[in-house]
Design a protein around this motif. Structure first.
Motif, PDB file in Angstrom:
ATOM      1  N   CYS A  40       0.836  -1.217   0.000  1.00  0.00           N
ATOM      2  CA  CYS A  40       0.000   0.000   0.000  1.00  0.00           C
ATOM      3  C   CYS A  40       0.863   1.256   0.000  1.00  0.00           C
ATOM      4  O   CYS A  40       0.361   2.347  -0.242  1.00  0.00           O
ATOM      5  N   CYS A  73      -0.071   5.917   8.049  1.00  0.00           N
ATOM      6  CA  CYS A  73      -1.157   5.023   7.593  1.00  0.00           C
ATOM      7  C   CYS A  73      -2.487   5.588   8.077  1.00  0.00           C
ATOM      8  O   CYS A  73      -2.569   6.061   9.222  1.00  0.00           O
ATOM      9  N   CYS A  83       1.126  -5.330   5.671  1.00  0.00           N
ATOM     10  CA  CYS A  83       0.473  -4.157   6.283  1.00  0.00           C
ATOM     11  C   CYS A  83       1.388  -3.556   7.349  1.00  0.00           C
ATOM     12  O   CYS A  83       1.750  -4.228   8.316  1.00  0.00           O
ATOM     13  N   LEU A  84       1.748  -2.295   7.162  1.00  0.00           N
ATOM     14  CA  LEU A  84       2.640  -1.623   8.115  1.00  0.00           C
ATOM     15  C   LEU A  84       2.037  -1.565   9.515  1.00  0.00           C
ATOM     16  O   LEU A  84       2.719  -1.763  10.513  1.00  0.00           O
TER      17      LEU A  84
HETATM   18  S1  SF4 Z   1      -0.463  -0.039   6.504  1.00  0.00           S
HETATM   19 FE1  SF4 Z   1      -2.083  -1.562   6.634  1.00  0.00          FE
HETATM   20  S2  SF4 Z   1      -3.867  -0.457   7.480  1.00  0.00           S
HETATM   21 FE2  SF4 Z   1      -2.359   1.080   6.752  1.00  0.00          FE
HETATM   22  S3  SF4 Z   1      -3.013   1.532   4.632  1.00  0.00           S
HETATM   23 FE3  SF4 Z   1      -1.463  -0.093   4.521  1.00  0.00          FE
HETATM   24  S4  SF4 Z   1      -2.621  -2.022   4.506  1.00  0.00           S
HETATM   25 FE4  SF4 Z   1      -4.028  -0.400   5.236  1.00  0.00          FE
END
Ligand code: SF4
Ligand code: SF4
Length: 346
Positions: A231, A249, A293-294
């Motif tokens: 992401c 995020c 996912c961070l």
């Molecule tokens: S870090 Fe995780 S919760 Fe944050 S935008 Fe990326 S996937 Fe979504």
């Protein structure tokens, strides 16, 4: 860079896996900064993508209009539940390169998690956009949870022939709704993914590409890699809160590590970066998975079960790897062509 602009922390739904509005003290319900400040900040990045986010971003539709009128960005995106679609005229909708409408698949699944009648309202919004010749990318954005049948729900959305792409995120990390995550993975999710990939490959052999985002996105990462996490959070994707704080995020509103700057004191080039770490560094799937996912990685969420999430991620990657030999024309399957806020790895 991708900039999520949270227009309000308030939401007009109260979905089971989410819980509705953010607490106002962390994510205010009104914008507290001057629009000029946002404009000066964003316009320093010639490749800026603005993604409106909430809460429900359309609750503050006037701010969306102001930003779209006054701030130069390369692309505009919105993630919305679609209920207030009439608040923006078609002129504004046409300016969006991607519209992500939240829907979980079949009516009974969507209405169970998001509220009675929500399915019909989202479909109404999607049909309205289509009727008015919306030209951008219309994406159905699902949350996959225990009542999801991934095959049935994705195929249902594909068969509607309203959406260009279908994306889903697993409800893992913060939700404690699950009764039996293991069983769901083994007896529903994994067989469903296998069937979905089979369907996707059959279509590819006939030169048609079903817009299943996780599959397309994994192909792209297999060919070209990509940011970690996929992401881009903390690296090439940041979130502007209504109070002007900048987060790594959009979900990480109440944790210190995620605060990486603010509109007053930072420019896009000097925002603090936050990287994926810990157990992902030693994983041989890191290049493709990107740490997924961070937020989950940093917070150590689902500590006891996170390996099970990794297991289904690896399963998905391997399914795509096994089938990549059937793809003849890669040009047709490279997606997304910019960071449109689909997270790629479910
Ligand atoms: S870090 Fe995780 S919760 Fe944050 S935008 Fe990326 S996937 Fe979504
Ligand atoms: S599969 Fe798990 S350990 Fe491996 S990179 Fe992804 S999140 Fe990290």
């Amino acid at each position: 860079m991708l900039f999520f602009i949270i227009t309000t922390g308030m939401c007009n739904l109260n979905c089971k896996y989410c819980g509705g509005s953010f607490p106002e003290k962390y994510v205010p319900y009104r914008i507290k900064y001057e629009l000029n400040r946002l404009r000066d900040f964003i316009e320093q990045d010639k490749d800026a993508v603005i993604a409106f986010y909430g809460g429900e971003p359309l609750l503050n539709y006037q701010f969306i209009k102001n930003v779209m009128d006054k701030v130069e960005a390369k692309k505009f995106v919105i993630q919305t539940n679609g209920l207030l679609y009439e608040k923006l005229s078609m002129d504004y909708w046409q300016k969006f390169d991607a519209v992500l409408l939240s829907i979980d698949g079949r009516r009974e699944v969507t209405d169970y998690y998001r509220g009675m009648g929500v399915y019909n309202k989202v479909i109404k919004a999607a049909l309205w956009l289509r009727k008015n010749d919306y030209r951008g990318d219309l994406i159905a954005r699902m949350t996959a949870s225990e009542r999801t049948d991934i095959y049935k729900d994705v195929v249902h959305l594909l068969n509607l022939k309203i959406f260009d792409h279908i994306h889903w995120q697993l409800d893992v990390g913060w939700s404690d709704l699950w009764k039996n995550f293991d069983n769901w993975c083994e007896y529903n999710y994994k067989p469903g993914l296998r069937a979905l990939v089979k369907l996707w490959i059959e279509d590819l052999k006939n030169e048609s590409v079903l817009g299943i985002v996780p599959f397309l996105g994994i192909i792209k990462r297999l060919l070209y890699n990509g940011p970690k996490p996929p992401c881009g959070a903390g690296i090439e994707s940041f979130t502007v809160l209504p109070n002007g704080k900048i987060l790594a995020c959009p979900i990480a509103y109440n944790v210190k590590w995620a605060i990486v700057g603010d509109l007053e004191n930072n420019s896009p080039s000097n925002i603090k970066k936050v990287e994926i770490g810990g157990f992902c560094n030693n994983c041989k799937y890191f290049e493709i998975c990107g740490g997924r996912c961070l937020y989950v990685n940093r917070e150590g969420l689902w500590r006891d079960k996170i390996k099970k999430v990794c297991d289904v991620t690896i399963f998905t990657i391997n399914l795509i790897k096994e089938n990549i030999k059937y793809i003849k024309n890669f040009e047709k399957v490279i997606y997304p062509n910019f960071n449109n806020s689909t997270e790629i790895i479910p």
